[in-house]
Design an enzyme around this catalytic site. Structure first.
Site, PDB file in Angstrom:
ATOM      1  CG  PHE A 233     177.894  -6.718  -0.400  1.00  9.14           C
ATOM      2  CD1 PHE A 233     179.401  -6.507  -0.279  1.00  9.14           C
ATOM      3  CD2 PHE A 233     177.601  -8.058  -0.616  1.00  9.14           C
ATOM      4  CE1 PHE A 233     180.236  -7.611  -0.382  1.00  9.14           C
ATOM      5  CE2 PHE A 233     178.569  -9.039  -0.411  1.00  9.14           C
ATOM      6  CZ  PHE A 233     179.879  -8.820  -0.438  1.00  9.14           C
ATOM      7  CE  LYS A 234     179.936 -10.283  -3.056  1.00  6.92           C
ATOM      8  NZ  LYS A 234     179.926 -11.492  -3.687  1.00  6.92           N
TER       9      LYS A 234
END
Length: 495
Positions: A111-112
């Site tokens: 998700f980063k």
């Protein structure tokens, strides 16, 4: 309406969005927060017809008010492009009666990527806007995913260098291989013989060492951060919650104004804080379900009002959540304290000196929107197995923690509102833990080879990011003690 940014600790003048992004951290050690959280004053029917990129512009333009339309759209279009393996960027998948918001379709399958694919463009644009000619040095601590996503985002970006510190024995084999094989003339990856909190504390000390900062400036360097303490990381994360709600509305799963629940596996508190900001913008969210692993410092905080990091640090199968100092919680404390920066600074001082603090009863009363719980290692494994055998959908360990905590919430409250679970990493990033939870037939196979097993089990092709690791050479092999971080930075920069 012009939005400015101020420190949670109150000792720095208000700055513009571009200045806050460039600085990363305030001089007083506080985090930058908007002087006002803007309203998302656009009707849901219009929003539901927008692409991810269009949604991103609508959200970000309300926070980053000193960026022109052309500048902001350029950053967005460069970030959310073919690096993502789906046009939806953040698709919703229904499984076992909930909606998984898949935030792992970017270049590093975590998700980063959602924020770190845009941060380099925001930062270099901010540097131009502010006439900065110094080389920007991105200094980052990672518990596994931020490091690779930041490295991929900043690799060979002109006018920048990036130094990433990670706990040598505190990330998964695939997470480590992703980092130590990173290409780019301006990249540097260093392992430390400590845990993530040691790395994060070391980075903060370097930021707060004004003598070093001054020395760097004289040599033509300027520090900034790619961690979620940077407001340029936090704001892009708000986008996918807005996009998820709009997607549910477009698909007829909810009516306009209907409240949903959001479940987030949480370590540093940035991802769930972004959802809280989305609610403050006007997004109808009922409960924020904060899911912890066995490092359950946040669970204890929500139950008692006391934050206490004085405890054993546990290495788990969800390493990105192996954190005892949740940096972004400071932004929530600031809001709970009625934007009282003095109170916020006092609590942070207690945390630094004693390792704990207790919020006031008045602050605690404002936590009603939050529910906290945790999953043990055994419960995490069970959650992966249950969802797989129930629906054929495969969760990574972090998302499994969220799924397991959601089941506890459901059992405790009976609240069956439409629920979105933030799916924060591809199961391919944690093949050993995932495959072992599904079957005990694959002992003795290394983590990368397990990718082929997972492909058979999940019916989802091995991502490009994993395939590329198979034969990638190690380019970064330095390991140091945590107390050597400052000297190492100076050495890397040739000071």
């Amino acid at each position: 309406m012009q939005i400015y940014y101020k420190s949670t600790r109150g000792h720095e003048e208000n700055v513009t969005a571009s200045q806050a992004i460039l600085k990363g951290l305030s001089k007083d050690g506080g985090l930058f927060v908007p002087t006002k959280i803007p309203k998302l004053d656009i009707n849901m029917e219009t929003l539901s017809q927008m692409s991810y990129q269009e949604t991103a512009y609508e959200v970000m333009k309300r926070f980053f008010t000193d960026f022109t339309e052309e500048e902001l759209k350029d950053c967005i279009n460069k970030a959310y492009d073919e690096k993502f393996d789906t046009d939806a960027i953040a698709p919703l998948k229904e499984a076992d009666g909930v909606y998984y918001l898949e935030l792992f379709h970017g270049a590093t399958i975590a998700f980063k990527d959602m924020a770190l694919s845009i941060l380099p463009h925001l930062m270099t644009t901010a540097a131009r806007k502010n006439g900065t000619e110094k080389e920007i040095v991105i200094l980052t601590a990672t518990s596994g995913d931020t490091g690779k996503a930041a490295l991929a985002g900043f690799a060979d970006v002109p006018g920048t260098r990036i130094i990433v510190f990670y706990p040598k024995h505190g990330v998964s084999p695939i997470q480590e291989k992703q980092m130590v094989t990173q290409k780019g003339e301006n990249t540097c990856v260093i392992g430390i013989t400590g845990n993530f909190d040691d790395a994060q504390t070391g980075v903060k000390k370097i930021f707060n060492n004004q003598e070093l900062v001054q020395e760097l400036e004289e040599k033509g360097f300027q520090f900034s951060s790619a961690n979620s303490i940077n407001i340029g990381r936090l704001v892009p994360q708000i986008v996918y919650y807005v996009y998820a709600y709009a997607t549910l509305y477009r698909q007829g799963k909810i009516k306009e104004g209907q409240e949903i629940n959001v479940v987030v596996p949480t370590g540093n508190f940035g991802n769930i804080l972004a959802a809280y900001y989305a609610k403050n913008m006007g997004l109808p969210i009922h409960k924020f379900i904060c899911a912890s692993n066995e490092n359950k410092v946040l669970y204890d905080f929500f139950r008692t009002g006391t934050y206490d990091r004085n405890r054993e640090f546990i290495l788990t199968s969800s390493p990105s959540m192996d954190i005892l100092i949740s940096s972004n919680l400071e932004r929530l404390l600031y809001l709970l304290a009625g934007e009282d920066s003095g109170k916020c600074a006092e609590l942070m001082k207690e945390l630094a000196e004693k390792g704990s603090y207790t919020i006031t009863e008045e602050m605690k009363e404002k936590l009603g929107d939050f529910y906290g719980n945790y999953c043990s290692e055994g419960e995490t494994k069970e959650a992966i197995s249950a969802v797989y055998y129930g629906s054929g959908y495969v969760l990574d360990p972090h998302t499994a923690v969220a799924g397991g905590v959601y089941q506890k919430y459901l059992k405790e409250t009976g609240d069956d509102s439409v629920t979105v679970i933030a799916s924060t990493a591809s199961p391919y990033k944690f093949t050993r833990s995932v495959v072992d939870a599904i079957s005990d037939r694959y002992q003795g196979i290394d983590d990368l080879q397990l990718s082929k097993v997972l492909e058979e089990l999940s019916k989802v092709p091995v991502p490009k990011a994993v395939k590329e690791l198979m034969d990638a050479p190690v380019l970064h092999d330095r390991v140091i003690a945590a107390d050597e971080m400052e000297e190492t930075v100076k050495t890397v920069l040739g000071i």
